[in-house]
Scaffold this active site. Structure first.
Site, PDB file in Angstrom:
ATOM      1  CB  ILE A  82      14.384  -4.362 -33.624  1.00  0.00           C
ATOM      2  CG1 ILE A  82      13.285  -3.654 -33.404  1.00  0.00           C
ATOM      3  CG2 ILE A  82      14.403  -4.107 -35.436  1.00  0.00           C
ATOM      4  CD1 ILE A  82      13.713  -1.841 -33.493  1.00  0.00           C
ATOM      5  N   GLY A 140      12.939  -3.999 -28.330  1.00  0.00           N
ATOM      6  CA  GLY A 140      11.706  -3.771 -28.766  1.00  0.00           C
ATOM      7  C   GLY A 140      10.605  -4.576 -28.300  1.00  0.00           C
ATOM      8  CG  ASP A 143      10.589  -0.107 -27.088  1.00  0.00           C
ATOM      9  OD1 ASP A 143      10.660   0.823 -26.714  1.00  0.00           O
ATOM     10  OD2 ASP A 143      11.668  -0.735 -27.827  1.00  0.00           O
ATOM     11  CD  GLU A 163      16.321  -0.584 -27.082  1.00  0.00           C
ATOM     12  OE1 GLU A 163      15.413  -0.910 -27.405  1.00  0.00           O
ATOM     13  OE2 GLU A 163      16.807  -1.170 -25.905  1.00  0.00           O
ATOM     14  CG  ASP A 171      14.223   4.305 -32.203  1.00  0.00           C
ATOM     15  OD1 ASP A 171      13.897   3.405 -31.856  1.00  0.00           O
ATOM     16  OD2 ASP A 171      15.148   4.581 -33.076  1.00  0.00           O
TER      17      ASP A 171
END
Length: 287
Positions: A82, A140, A143, A163, A171
């Site tokens: 991110i 991310g 993810d 993270e 998350d």
């Protein structure tokens, strides 16, 4: 899907994106490529990325010529995670003095749910989505590829969940999807230590299915996937796999029996049988 709907989707794809590039590299193949296209930022996921990924997936879902989607990236790295320092990021927006903490928390919760939905859109796309990873895949980015159906990489690829080093809990889906992909122990190892793993280790634990010697070989290998496959068959297989993941074996068998009772007797099945008997490649219909 009516032809007007598919034509509208194709026209929308041609209008382009800010953080992505969506192309059909080989007009003769039913494979589209969604490429993360912010190489100067190592393809960090920005607000534009989170807005455009679900848009691209929804459009490709409606394009009959797209039987599979390849998710790739421009530049030397796949994704840096991110984008923390960019404008419009709700995760790093300053907390206003005097603001209601509950309201601020609810706003952040909605923002997280929105980003989760953006990556889940990859999973919800009816077409199989194949991740082609090279270079660094961070946070991310992991993810994102965890939401894909198949993951391939080049031997220079590395994967890391950062993270925990940033004092946050991952998350966007890695903690929910990785245990199903690599097992609880491997997922806990990656998430709790934040250690970087190589392509070879990713292959060993099942995060990726194949490792290619170079990005060029990766691109060529992935381009062969889903050619000459029935669109009905690959979409049905993906739907049944996803449904069976969350239910018992008995329930999964019941589900696929119901699915095939409605979908089995297709023109594609007749064509596959005829092509087999005639010792030729089948020509499947578009949806």
């Amino acid at each position: 899907m009516a032809s007007g709907g598919s034509s509208d989707a194709e026209a929308e794809l041609r209008r382009g994106f800010k953080a992505l590039a969506v192309t059909r590299p080989d007009p003769a193949a039913a494979v589209y490529e969604v490429r993360l296209s912010r190489p100067a930022q190592r393809n960090a996921l920005s607000p534009d990325s989170f807005a455009e990924i679900p848009r691209a997936m929804a459009l490709l879902d409606r394009v009959p010529a797209a039987r599979a989607v390849v998710l790739s990236a421009a530049g030397p790295h796949f994704c840096a995670g991110i984008e923390l320092g960019g404008p419009g990021n709700p995760l790093t927006a300053p907390f206003s003095r005097g603001a209601d903490p509950a309201a601020a928390a609810e706003g952040l919760r909605r923002a997280i749910l929105g980003m989760q939905a953006a990556l889940t859109a990859v999973e919800l796309c009816r077409k199989p989505v194949i991740a082609a990873v090279h270079g660094a895949c961070v946070g991310g980015g992991v993810d994102l590829v965890a939401a894909c159906d198949i993951r391939y990489c080049s031997k220079d690829a590395t994967f890391v969940l950062k993270e925990v080093d940033m004092a946050i809990v991952a998350d966007l889906g890695a903690l929910q999807r990785l245990p199903r992909i690599v097992g609880y122990g491997n997922a806990a190892d990656l998430a709790l230590t934040g250690r970087r793993i190589t392509a070879a280790e990713a292959k060993e634990m099942g995060l990726v299915s194949r490792v290619f010697d170079s990005k060029q070989e990766l691109d060529a290998g992935v381009a062969k996937i889903a050619k000459e496959k029935s669109a009905n068959a690959v979409m049905g297989t993906k739907a049944v796999l996803l449904r069976s993941r969350d239910i018992t074996v008995e329930q999964g068998l019941e589900h696929v029996a119901t699915w095939n009772s409605g979908m089995l007797r297709s023109n594609d099945l007749m064509e596959a049988i005829k092509a087999f008997m005639e010792k030729r490649k089948p020509v499947f219909s578009k949806l």
